[in-house]
Design an enzyme around this catalytic site. Structure first.
Site, short mmCIF file in Angstrom:
data_model
loop_
_atom_site.label_atom_id
_atom_site.label_comp_id
_atom_site.label_asym_id
_atom_site.label_seq_id
_atom_site.Cartn_x
_atom_site.Cartn_y
_atom_site.Cartn_z
N LYS A 191 0.88 -10.77 -17.61
CA LYS A 191 -0.51 -11.25 -17.62
C LYS A 191 -1.33 -10.30 -16.76
O LYS A 191 -1.29 -10.36 -15.55
CB LYS A 191 -0.56 -12.66 -17.04
CG LYS A 191 -1.71 -13.52 -17.53
CD LYS A 191 -3.10 -12.99 -17.25
CE LYS A 191 -3.69 -13.46 -15.95
NZ LYS A 191 -5.03 -12.89 -15.70
N GLU A 265 3.91 -10.39 -3.99
CA GLU A 265 3.31 -9.25 -3.27
C GLU A 265 1.86 -9.60 -3.04
O GLU A 265 1.07 -9.60 -3.99
CB GLU A 265 3.39 -7.97 -4.13
CG GLU A 265 4.78 -7.55 -4.50
CD GLU A 265 5.49 -6.84 -3.37
OE1 GLU A 265 4.91 -6.66 -2.29
OE2 GLU A 265 6.65 -6.47 -3.59
N CYS A 299 -3.91 -3.28 -1.35
CA CYS A 299 -3.35 -4.34 -0.51
C CYS A 299 -2.87 -3.80 0.83
O CYS A 299 -2.93 -4.47 1.85
CB CYS A 299 -2.22 -5.04 -1.24
SG CYS A 299 -1.04 -3.87 -1.92
N GLU A 396 -8.96 -10.10 4.81
CA GLU A 396 -8.87 -8.95 3.93
C GLU A 396 -10.21 -8.78 3.20
O GLU A 396 -10.67 -9.70 2.52
CB GLU A 396 -7.75 -9.18 2.92
CG GLU A 396 -7.49 -7.98 2.06
CD GLU A 396 -6.36 -8.22 1.07
OE1 GLU A 396 -6.30 -9.32 0.49
OE2 GLU A 396 -5.54 -7.31 0.88
P1 TAP Z 1 -5.87 -12.87 -7.63
O1 TAP Z 1 -7.13 -13.59 -7.79
O2 TAP Z 1 -4.78 -13.52 -6.88
O3 TAP Z 1 -5.39 -12.48 -9.09
C1 TAP Z 1 -4.17 -11.85 -9.35
C2 TAP Z 1 -3.74 -12.22 -10.75
O4 TAP Z 1 -3.41 -13.60 -10.80
C3 TAP Z 1 -4.80 -12.01 -11.82
O5 TAP Z 1 -4.16 -11.62 -13.01
C4 TAP Z 1 -5.40 -13.41 -11.93
O6 TAP Z 1 -6.08 -13.63 -13.15
C5 TAP Z 1 -4.17 -14.26 -11.82
N1 TAP Z 1 -4.39 -15.64 -11.40
C6 TAP Z 1 -5.50 -16.21 -10.85
N2 TAP Z 1 -5.29 -17.51 -10.60
C7 TAP Z 1 -4.03 -17.79 -10.99
C8 TAP Z 1 -3.21 -18.97 -10.97
N3 TAP Z 1 -3.66 -20.11 -10.48
N4 TAP Z 1 -1.94 -18.87 -11.43
C9 TAP Z 1 -1.45 -17.71 -11.91
N5 TAP Z 1 -2.18 -16.58 -11.96
C10 TAP Z 1 -3.45 -16.61 -11.50
O7 TAP Z 1 -6.05 -11.47 -6.92
P2 TAP Z 1 -7.02 -10.30 -7.36
O8 TAP Z 1 -8.40 -10.63 -6.90
O9 TAP Z 1 -6.81 -9.97 -8.78
O10 TAP Z 1 -6.42 -9.08 -6.50
C11 TAP Z 1 -6.75 -8.88 -5.18
C12 TAP Z 1 -5.65 -9.36 -4.25
O11 TAP Z 1 -4.38 -8.87 -4.66
C13 TAP Z 1 -5.84 -8.86 -2.86
O12 TAP Z 1 -5.69 -9.91 -1.96
C14 TAP Z 1 -4.72 -7.84 -2.65
O13 TAP Z 1 -4.31 -7.64 -1.37
C15 TAP Z 1 -3.68 -8.35 -3.54
N6 TAP Z 1 -2.80 -7.27 -3.98
C16 TAP Z 1 -1.58 -7.18 -3.41
C17 TAP Z 1 -0.75 -6.16 -3.75
C18 TAP Z 1 0.59 -6.08 -3.13
S1 TAP Z 1 1.62 -5.04 -3.72
N7 TAP Z 1 0.93 -6.81 -2.12
C19 TAP Z 1 -1.13 -5.22 -4.69
C20 TAP Z 1 -2.38 -5.33 -5.26
C21 TAP Z 1 -3.22 -6.38 -4.88
P3 TAP Z 1 -7.65 -13.26 -13.22
O14 TAP Z 1 -7.76 -11.80 -13.21
O15 TAP Z 1 -8.14 -13.83 -14.48
O16 TAP Z 1 -8.29 -13.92 -12.03
#
Ligand code: TAP
Length: 485
Positions: A191, A265, A299, A396
């Protein structure tokens, strides 16, 4: 005359845009299920935008529960009939083929990634795409050697892996998830993030081109609800999630008691620590790379600079000069250092936290920098006078914003660095090897870089502690997350 000469010798960069021609973006994209692109069962779609211009790029199928169900069923059949029983050496051939196709089509992937995500082409071209190919090459090498990897004589795959990824490195995160899962003999339902679905769909096309058997990889594009449907689907054996700590906690609650394996992660608030004996020029480059690479949408970004008090003025002076040379603008221009913020929602979050930084008394500074009229943009920003309790030192921001704190002794540096609920990464800048080791033993972070920052390699495990999640991706450790060993 002298003024004229000076004016003549003020050099500027000519535009150097990478051509979009290499990519043909379809008006509509389907879900990738059982080897075919199909519309969502209820026909719903969403638009994906170019964040640098707000121009719609394509309409993409929005997966609902019925689609996730179909994808999981296809993955199960492929696991039981084809991929699970297939000898590792045969699986490896497919992974090598995918890796080579990624290399062959790398320019196309790089342009598409920059269009859909907003990141500078030099980063998608030189970092995201080569590293994604490297992950497939590396894991292809493991596929026929799993019984020698130290997981017992006959490690078995887990079954169907449900994988949910964020928007900051769309193709690279897909590769981090898919390559080890497939090498170990699992099948996958991926996804992608709602704002960046296009390169995952191009990867699905590459898998078709590589002849990957139908159902081994399925891509269910859509919003968070599509991710939630995948996480709670009873036919999934393992969930791998990269994203925010908030959603990670929700997923952990949803998975608790189901017997599904889980790796998370999550976010970070890393300290990049500069000692008084560090070579200043190198440290400044490392600070810039640590927080302004990928607009700070990283991240493990070095979002807190801890600089030793005796050299703080010198380091900050050089840092301000260097920030003045960063070029912000068209992500497809090869000279661009800072591209667009990925979405309006993320821009609002960066603005809100930066405003909170000012309201709490920190001093904000950005170099003179003209922001384009359309699209989502935020200038590189430094905050000094930051105290540990400030939100910009704790939360963050996930944007090009650096919070600067100072310290006097190594003990104080360690205490401040560890004063965070996260534990993903850290950086140490010093000439003394003994100090690097001393710090690395005390920093509570999954990765500690010394005299460098943001270095990634598929052979090296990556992951965090505490609110940064658990489990490792990459290296032998990453394989363990996809094996019943
Ligand atoms: P999220 O809002 O957590 O989204 C991540 C993924 O999860 C997206 O595909 C999102 O879909 C989906 N999602 C949202 N709600 C969900 C639910 N209730 N159940 C299952 N999946 C769900 O994060 P983001 O804004 O995309 O990314 C930023 C965050 O990711 C930051 O905090 C960053 O630190 C973290 N990050 C961590 C890492 C590692 S390796 N630790 C790497 C990259 C990013 P949608 O796109 O439709 O919302």
């Amino acid at each position: 005359m002298q003024g004229e000469l000076a004016a003549q010798t003020e050099w500027d960069y000519a535009p150097a845009p990478e051509s979009r021609e290499i990519v043909s973006i379809a008006p509509e994209y389907g879900l990738f299920i059982d080897g075919e692109f199909v519309p969502a069962a209820d026909g719903r779609q969403f638009a994906t935008l170019n964040p640098a211009t707000e121009e719609p790029l394509a309409q993409v199928a929005d997966a609902g529960e019925a689609d996730v169900d179909r994808a999981v069923a296809a993955a199960r059949t492929a696991y039981e009939r084809v991929w699970g029983p297939m000898p590792g050496a045969e699986r490896a051939k497919y992974l090598y083929r995918i890796a080579r196709l990624l290399q062959e089509r790398s320019r196309e992937f790089a342009v598409l990634e920059s269009l859909d995500n907003g990141k500078p082409i030099k980063e998608s071209r030189d970092v995201d795409i080569p590293l994604a190919a490297a992950h497939f090459f590396y894991h292809a090498g493991w596929a026929d050697k799993l019984e020698h990897a130290g997981f017992g004589p006959s490690p078995r795959p887990l079954g169907v892996a449900g994988q949910v990824i964020p928007w900051n490195f769309p193709l690279l995160m897909a590769a981090w998830k898919l390559a080890p899962a497939l090498a170990a003999g699992n099948t996958c339902v991926l996804k992608p993030a709602e704002t960046t679905p296009l390169t995952a769909l191009l990867l699905a096309e590459v898998c078709q081109q590589a002849g990957l058997p139908p159902g081994v990889l399925n891509v269910t594009t859509g919003a968070g609800s599509a991710g939630a449907a995948l996480v709670s689907h009873p036919g999934v054996d393992k969930i791998a999630f990269t994203g925010s700590t908030e959603v990670g906690k929700e997923i952990q609650r949803a998975v608790a008691g189901t017997g599904k394996r889980l790796t998370l992660e999550l976010g970070g608030k890393a300290a990049n620590i500069v000692f008084d004996d560090a070579p200043v020029e190198g440290a400044v480059e490392g600070i810039v790379n640590g927080i302004f690479f990928n607009q700070g949408h990283v991240c493990c970004a070095g979002s807190r600079l801890l600089v030793q008090e005796s050299v703080a003025d010198a380091v900050l002076g050089r840092l301000r000069d260097r920030l003045g040379t960063l070029r912000l603008g068209d992500p497809l221009d090869k000279n661009t250092d800072i591209g667009a913020i990925n979405s309006r929602q993320q821009l609002d979050k960066i603005r809100e936290l930066s405003d909170a930084g000012e309201a709490e008394g920190a001093e904000r500074w950005s170099p003179p920098c003209q922001l384009p009229d359309r699209g989502y943009w935020f200038p590189p920003t430094l905050f000094t006078g930051v105290s540990q309790s400030h939100r910009i030192a704790q939360e963050e921001i996930f944007g090009p914003v650096l919070s600067v704190l100072t310290f006097r002794t190594p003990d104080e540096a360690v205490a401040k660095a560890n004063n965070t609920p996260y534990g993903l990464s850290a950086g140490v800048w010093t000439e003394k090897g003994s100090r690097i080791l001393w710090m690395a033993q005390r920093l509570r972070a999954g990765v500690v870089w010394a005299n460098t920052y943001n270095r990634f390699d598929p052979t090296s495990p990556f992951g965090g502690y505490r609110e940064s999640g658990f489990g490792r991706e990459g290296g032998r450790h990453g394989l363990a997350a996809y094996l019943n060993a």
